[in-house]
Design a protein around this motif. Sequence first.
Motif, PDB file in Angstrom:
ATOM      1  N   UNK A  24       4.654   1.694   8.556  1.00 59.32           N
ATOM      2  CA  UNK A  24       3.312   1.769   9.121  1.00 59.32           C
ATOM      3  C   UNK A  24       2.604   0.414   9.071  1.00 59.32           C
ATOM      4  N   UNK A  25       2.791  -0.325   7.985  1.00 62.61           N
ATOM      5  CA  UNK A  25       2.136  -1.623   7.859  1.00 62.61           C
ATOM      6  C   UNK A  25       2.705  -2.630   8.858  1.00 62.61           C
ATOM      7  N   UNK A  26       4.030  -2.666   9.003  1.00 63.63           N
ATOM      8  CA  UNK A  26       4.641  -3.599   9.960  1.00 63.63           C
ATOM      9  C   UNK A  26       4.180  -3.286  11.376  1.00 63.63           C
ATOM     10  N   UNK A  27       4.060  -2.001  11.686  1.00 66.07           N
ATOM     11  CA  UNK A  27       3.569  -1.601  13.005  1.00 66.07           C
ATOM     12  C   UNK A  27       2.116  -2.024  13.189  1.00 66.07           C
ATOM     13  N   UNK A  28       1.313  -1.862  12.142  1.00 67.66           N
ATOM     14  CA  UNK A  28      -0.094  -2.268  12.222  1.00 67.66           C
ATOM     15  C   UNK A  28      -0.228  -3.766  12.448  1.00 67.66           C
ATOM     16  N   UNK A  29       0.762  -4.518  11.970  1.00 72.50           N
ATOM     17  CA  UNK A  29       0.746  -5.966  12.137  1.00 72.50           C
ATOM     18  C   UNK A  29       1.353  -6.406  13.472  1.00 72.50           C
ATOM     19  N   UNK A 215       2.029   3.237  -2.842  1.00 69.68           N
ATOM     20  CA  UNK A 215       2.917   2.671  -1.822  1.00 69.68           C
ATOM     21  C   UNK A 215       2.207   1.570  -1.041  1.00 69.68           C
ATOM     22  N   UNK A 216       0.896   1.699  -0.935  1.00 69.78           N
ATOM     23  CA  UNK A 216       0.109   0.685  -0.222  1.00 69.78           C
ATOM     24  C   UNK A 216       0.030  -0.630  -0.988  1.00 69.78           C
ATOM     25  N   UNK A 217       0.426  -0.633  -2.263  1.00 68.21           N
ATOM     26  CA  UNK A 217       0.478  -1.875  -3.038  1.00 68.21           C
ATOM     27  C   UNK A 217       1.718  -2.695  -2.692  1.00 68.21           C
ATOM     28  N   UNK A 218       2.754  -2.037  -2.175  1.00 62.90           N
ATOM     29  CA  UNK A 218       4.027  -2.707  -1.905  1.00 62.90           C
ATOM     30  C   UNK A 218       4.120  -3.211  -0.468  1.00 62.90           C
ATOM     31  N   UNK A 219       3.640  -2.425   0.470  1.00 59.52           N
ATOM     32  CA  UNK A 219       3.790  -2.756   1.890  1.00 59.52           C
ATOM     33  C   UNK A 219       3.223  -4.127   2.285  1.00 59.52           C
ATOM     34  N   UNK A 220       2.077  -4.555   1.754  1.00 59.54           N
ATOM     35  CA  UNK A 220       1.555  -5.868   2.162  1.00 59.54           C
ATOM     36  C   UNK A 220       2.463  -7.035   1.787  1.00 59.54           C
TER      37      UNK A 220
END
Length: 246
Positions: A24-29, A215-220
């Motif tokens: 989700x984070x890579x897609x948001x970026x 999990x949001x701590x790892x994705x960035x």
Amino acid sequence: MSDLTNKVALVTGASRGIGAAIAKRLAADGANVAITYSKGTLDAARVVATIEAAGGKAVAVQADATDAAAVQSAVDEVVATFGRLDILVNNAGTAIPKPFEETTLEELDKVLDLNVRGLFVTTQAALKHIPDGGRIISIGSCVGERMMTPGLVAYSATKGAVKMFTQGLAREVGPRGITVNNVQPGPVDTDLNPADDQWAEPQLAATALKRYGRVEDIAPMVAFLAGPEAGYITGASLTVDGGTNA
């Protein structure tokens, strides 16, 4: 946020937990994202739906990370769908917490096959497509560098292997501008390692922040390593563990 516009990322084992958050984070970026999963078709579909609802592009491909033929087919499908593959995130993995003396050979094989062999197979398949300047990011563990948690002997050994794999491969593909890095989470609240599990207390006690990660701590961290600003970081093991290894 990293600028991943026009990039294509593959995240293995991403139907839930850390992998889903990374996708989700890579897609948001800005990246087009493919995820693989072995089970949990509905969970994988939800990840894709969430990405698409936010305006991104995503696809889910069923592939057991221990099945070399399935992995190769999945990688080929991703390239056929999006036309390229720039970023590989080796996230698929498992742990079977229990005293080593009580661990069966079948359990040992499962952890080794997924955490080590699966990593090798997937990276080999992806490297056939990853262009110069691409990114390979693996999800290791803080216990792959410093071990103080009971019940994770086999798991920590496999994550130590991830660390050395990262260093070795970085040397081989460095001349192509491909970076290879290892993100090492500490205890993160997921289905695999819930914060209310019997094995949580010693893990929690070992952290400096006295809390489980999200999990949001790892994705960035993964997104940063996938982006253009991390082009001079390679062969590194970057720990995101709430101070577990401090």
